[in-house]
Scaffold this motif. Structure first.
Motif, PDB file in Angstrom:
ATOM      1  N   THR A 190     -16.894  -0.403 -35.055  1.00  0.00           N
ATOM      2  CA  THR A 190     -16.117  -1.022 -34.053  1.00  0.00           C
ATOM      3  C   THR A 190     -15.688  -0.169 -33.390  1.00  0.00           C
ATOM      4  O   THR A 190     -14.453   0.437 -32.800  1.00  0.00           O
ATOM      5  CB  THR A 190     -15.323  -1.729 -33.980  1.00  0.00           C
ATOM      6  OG1 THR A 190     -15.490  -3.297 -34.504  1.00  0.00           O
ATOM      7  CG2 THR A 190     -14.002  -2.871 -33.165  1.00  0.00           C
ATOM      8  N   SER A 191     -14.881   0.896 -34.936  1.00  0.00           N
ATOM      9  CA  SER A 191     -13.529   2.024 -33.583  1.00  0.00           C
ATOM     10  C   SER A 191     -14.612   3.162 -32.720  1.00  0.00           C
ATOM     11  O   SER A 191     -14.667   4.506 -32.088  1.00  0.00           O
ATOM     12  CB  SER A 191     -13.176   2.551 -34.891  1.00  0.00           C
ATOM     13  OG  SER A 191     -12.240   4.016 -34.420  1.00  0.00           O
ATOM     14  N   HIS A 192     -15.748   3.829 -33.927  1.00  0.00           N
ATOM     15  CA  HIS A 192     -17.002   4.030 -33.632  1.00  0.00           C
ATOM     16  C   HIS A 192     -17.278   3.699 -32.130  1.00  0.00           C
ATOM     17  O   HIS A 192     -17.419   4.116 -30.842  1.00  0.00           O
ATOM     18  CB  HIS A 192     -18.022   4.894 -34.362  1.00  0.00           C
ATOM     19  CG  HIS A 192     -17.640   5.880 -35.223  1.00  0.00           C
ATOM     20  ND1 HIS A 192     -19.061   5.808 -35.849  1.00  0.00           N
ATOM     21  CD2 HIS A 192     -16.413   6.181 -35.460  1.00  0.00           C
ATOM     22  CE1 HIS A 192     -18.317   6.537 -36.929  1.00  0.00           C
ATOM     23  NE2 HIS A 192     -17.052   7.007 -36.675  1.00  0.00           N
ATOM     24  N   LEU A 193     -17.495   2.543 -31.958  1.00  0.00           N
ATOM     25  CA  LEU A 193     -18.179   1.995 -30.245  1.00  0.00           C
ATOM     26  C   LEU A 193     -17.151   2.165 -29.562  1.00  0.00           C
ATOM     27  O   LEU A 193     -17.478   2.270 -28.609  1.00  0.00           O
ATOM     28  CB  LEU A 193     -18.421   0.688 -30.286  1.00  0.00           C
ATOM     29  CG  LEU A 193     -18.487  -0.430 -29.242  1.00  0.00           C
ATOM     30  CD1 LEU A 193     -20.397   0.160 -29.077  1.00  0.00           C
ATOM     31  CD2 LEU A 193     -19.170  -1.600 -29.991  1.00  0.00           C
ATOM     32  N   LEU A 194     -15.652   1.785 -30.331  1.00  0.00           N
ATOM     33  CA  LEU A 194     -14.387   2.179 -28.840  1.00  0.00           C
ATOM     34  C   LEU A 194     -14.819   3.794 -28.725  1.00  0.00           C
ATOM     35  O   LEU A 194     -14.945   3.885 -27.318  1.00  0.00           O
ATOM     36  CB  LEU A 194     -12.951   1.542 -29.433  1.00  0.00           C
ATOM     37  CG  LEU A 194     -13.051  -0.063 -30.075  1.00  0.00           C
ATOM     38  CD1 LEU A 194     -11.631  -0.088 -30.517  1.00  0.00           C
ATOM     39  CD2 LEU A 194     -12.834  -0.603 -28.463  1.00  0.00           C
ATOM     40  N   ASP A 195     -14.908   4.399 -29.760  1.00  0.00           N
ATOM     41  CA  ASP A 195     -15.044   5.816 -28.929  1.00  0.00           C
ATOM     42  C   ASP A 195     -16.105   6.099 -28.010  1.00  0.00           C
ATOM     43  O   ASP A 195     -15.778   6.870 -26.774  1.00  0.00           O
ATOM     44  CB  ASP A 195     -15.290   7.202 -29.865  1.00  0.00           C
ATOM     45  CG  ASP A 195     -14.151   7.098 -30.875  1.00  0.00           C
ATOM     46  OD1 ASP A 195     -12.890   5.872 -30.362  1.00  0.00           O
ATOM     47  OD2 ASP A 195     -14.316   7.856 -31.533  1.00  0.00           O
ATOM     48  N   ARG A 196     -17.486   4.938 -28.029  1.00  0.00           N
ATOM     49  CA  ARG A 196     -18.252   5.505 -26.864  1.00  0.00           C
ATOM     50  C   ARG A 196     -17.994   4.810 -26.096  1.00  0.00           C
ATOM     51  O   ARG A 196     -18.659   5.595 -25.283  1.00  0.00           O
ATOM     52  CB  ARG A 196     -19.355   5.118 -27.845  1.00  0.00           C
ATOM     53  CG  ARG A 196     -19.932   5.572 -29.188  1.00  0.00           C
ATOM     54  CD  ARG A 196     -20.706   6.639 -29.153  1.00  0.00           C
ATOM     55  NE  ARG A 196     -21.172   6.588 -30.395  1.00  0.00           N
ATOM     56  CZ  ARG A 196     -21.390   8.629 -31.175  1.00  0.00           C
ATOM     57  NH1 ARG A 196     -21.437   9.177 -29.782  1.00  0.00           N
ATOM     58  NH2 ARG A 196     -21.216   8.132 -31.926  1.00  0.00           N
ATOM     59  N   LEU A 197     -17.212   4.064 -25.972  1.00  0.00           N
ATOM     60  CA  LEU A 197     -16.902   3.168 -24.525  1.00  0.00           C
ATOM     61  C   LEU A 197     -16.329   3.713 -23.925  1.00  0.00           C
ATOM     62  O   LEU A 197     -16.759   3.606 -22.629  1.00  0.00           O
ATOM     63  CB  LEU A 197     -16.967   1.745 -24.916  1.00  0.00           C
ATOM     64  CG  LEU A 197     -17.799   0.427 -25.250  1.00  0.00           C
ATOM     65  CD1 LEU A 197     -17.420  -0.654 -25.720  1.00  0.00           C
ATOM     66  CD2 LEU A 197     -19.099   0.795 -24.788  1.00  0.00           C
ATOM     67  N   PHE A 198     -15.068   3.906 -23.898  1.00  0.00           N
ATOM     68  CA  PHE A 198     -14.002   4.509 -23.633  1.00  0.00           C
ATOM     69  C   PHE A 198     -13.382   5.797 -23.475  1.00  0.00           C
ATOM     70  O   PHE A 198     -12.712   6.082 -23.076  1.00  0.00           O
ATOM     71  CB  PHE A 198     -12.851   3.510 -24.304  1.00  0.00           C
ATOM     72  CG  PHE A 198     -13.400   2.187 -23.951  1.00  0.00           C
ATOM     73  CD1 PHE A 198     -13.084   1.641 -22.662  1.00  0.00           C
ATOM     74  CD2 PHE A 198     -13.551   1.202 -24.840  1.00  0.00           C
ATOM     75  CE1 PHE A 198     -13.694   0.305 -22.427  1.00  0.00           C
ATOM     76  CE2 PHE A 198     -13.943  -0.379 -25.020  1.00  0.00           C
ATOM     77  CZ  PHE A 198     -13.522  -1.004 -23.420  1.00  0.00           C
ATOM     78  N   ARG A 199     -13.880   6.698 -24.492  1.00  0.00           N
ATOM     79  CA  ARG A 199     -14.112   7.520 -23.862  1.00  0.00           C
ATOM     80  C   ARG A 199     -14.750   8.729 -23.291  1.00  0.00           C
ATOM     81  O   ARG A 199     -16.006   8.159 -23.086  1.00  0.00           O
ATOM     82  CB  ARG A 199     -14.206   8.872 -25.694  1.00  0.00           C
ATOM     83  CG  ARG A 199     -12.831   8.250 -26.541  1.00  0.00           C
ATOM     84  CD  ARG A 199     -12.442   8.729 -27.795  1.00  0.00           C
ATOM     85  NE  ARG A 199     -11.883   8.199 -28.855  1.00  0.00           N
ATOM     86  CZ  ARG A 199     -10.425   8.447 -29.088  1.00  0.00           C
ATOM     87  NH1 ARG A 199      -9.817   8.902 -27.966  1.00  0.00           N
ATOM     88  NH2 ARG A 199      -9.838   7.671 -29.929  1.00  0.00           N
ATOM     89  N   ALA A 200     -13.995  10.554 -22.953  1.00  0.00           N
ATOM     90  CA  ALA A 200     -14.786  10.644 -21.993  1.00  0.00           C
ATOM     91  C   ALA A 200     -16.005  12.088 -22.941  1.00  0.00           C
ATOM     92  O   ALA A 200     -16.315  11.184 -23.996  1.00  0.00           O
ATOM     93  CB  ALA A 200     -13.624  12.611 -21.602  1.00  0.00           C
ATOM     94  N   PRO A 201     -17.144  11.515 -22.187  1.00  0.00           N
ATOM     95  CA  PRO A 201     -17.139  11.980 -20.377  1.00  0.00           C
ATOM     96  C   PRO A 201     -17.329  10.414 -20.188  1.00  0.00           C
ATOM     97  O   PRO A 201     -17.275  10.948 -18.381  1.00  0.00           O
ATOM     98  CB  PRO A 201     -18.686  12.953 -20.079  1.00  0.00           C
ATOM     99  CG  PRO A 201     -19.405  12.315 -21.821  1.00  0.00           C
ATOM    100  CD  PRO A 201     -18.848  11.608 -22.675  1.00  0.00           C
ATOM    101  N   GLY A 202     -17.714   9.599 -20.283  1.00  0.00           N
ATOM    102  CA  GLY A 202     -17.505   8.264 -19.613  1.00  0.00           C
ATOM    103  C   GLY A 202     -18.153   7.224 -20.803  1.00  0.00           C
ATOM    104  O   GLY A 202     -18.592   7.164 -21.015  1.00  0.00           O
ATOM    105  N   PHE A 203     -18.224   6.219 -19.806  1.00  0.00           N
ATOM    106  CA  PHE A 203     -18.474   4.626 -20.031  1.00  0.00           C
ATOM    107  C   PHE A 203     -19.899   5.132 -21.178  1.00  0.00           C
ATOM    108  O   PHE A 203     -21.048   4.848 -20.735  1.00  0.00           O
ATOM    109  CB  PHE A 203     -18.635   3.531 -19.246  1.00  0.00           C
ATOM    110  CG  PHE A 203     -18.583   1.988 -19.850  1.00  0.00           C
ATOM    111  CD1 PHE A 203     -17.480   1.454 -20.895  1.00  0.00           C
ATOM    112  CD2 PHE A 203     -19.721   1.229 -19.575  1.00  0.00           C
ATOM    113  CE1 PHE A 203     -17.815   0.193 -21.405  1.00  0.00           C
ATOM    114  CE2 PHE A 203     -19.740   0.146 -20.051  1.00  0.00           C
ATOM    115  CZ  PHE A 203     -19.060  -0.953 -21.051  1.00  0.00           C
TER     116      PHE A 203
END
Length: 158
Positions: free
Chosen positions: A93-106
């Protein structure tokens, strides 16, 4: 399972927040000379930066893994499997949050890595949780420890 998942997720995200603020200048911090150093790396790929151009694939795969763990986890009765799946869920889930909400985009975000293991690879707290839980998952599987799930009432095999 959910309490453990939240604990892993919080530990990982808090440590990533620290890494982004303390290590963003490009400097590293030596923890154990020639063994452990803290340095910031934004990873668009998987382990060892494999698949850097396919971030969206990792996003979809991780989302499916999180959904699968949540589905199986709601019926668990085995303490060992609850620990394994809770730790897996938190890291994924933590990696998924990074993938969804960190740069460069959604859905194309980069995972924040900052623990450098002697130049072999750079990871984070979620990676430690994922690796440990996968090792325990393998051990439980090899030993034949059952999931101990309770069948759904609507399940025809129940």
């Amino acid at each position: 399972m959910l309490v453990l998942a939240v604990a892993v997720l919080l530990a990982d995200q808090i440590s990533k927040f620290w890494a982004l603020s303390a290590l963003s200048g490009g400097e590293g911090i030596t923890v154990i000379p020639q063994l452990i150093q803290l340095r910031l790396l934004l990873n668009s790929g998987a382990a060892f930066s494999i698949g850097e151009g396919a971030t969206w694939v990792f996003t979809l795969t991780t989302a499916a893994a999180v959904a699968g763990i949540l589905y199986v986890g709601r019926r668990l009765r085995s303490t060992a499997w609850t620990v394994v799946l809770g730790t897996l869920l938190g890291g994924a889930t933590s990696h998924l949050l990074d993938r969804l909400f960190r740069a460069p985009g959604f859905a194309q975000g980069h995972v924040v890595d900052f623990i450098d293991y002697g130049g072999l690879f750079v990871g984070n707290v979620a990676d430690i949780a994922l690796t440990g839980s996968c090792a325990l998952l393998l051990l439980l599987s090899l030993r034949g420890v059952p999931l101990g799930v309770v069948a759904d009432k609507g399940d025809p095999s129940a």
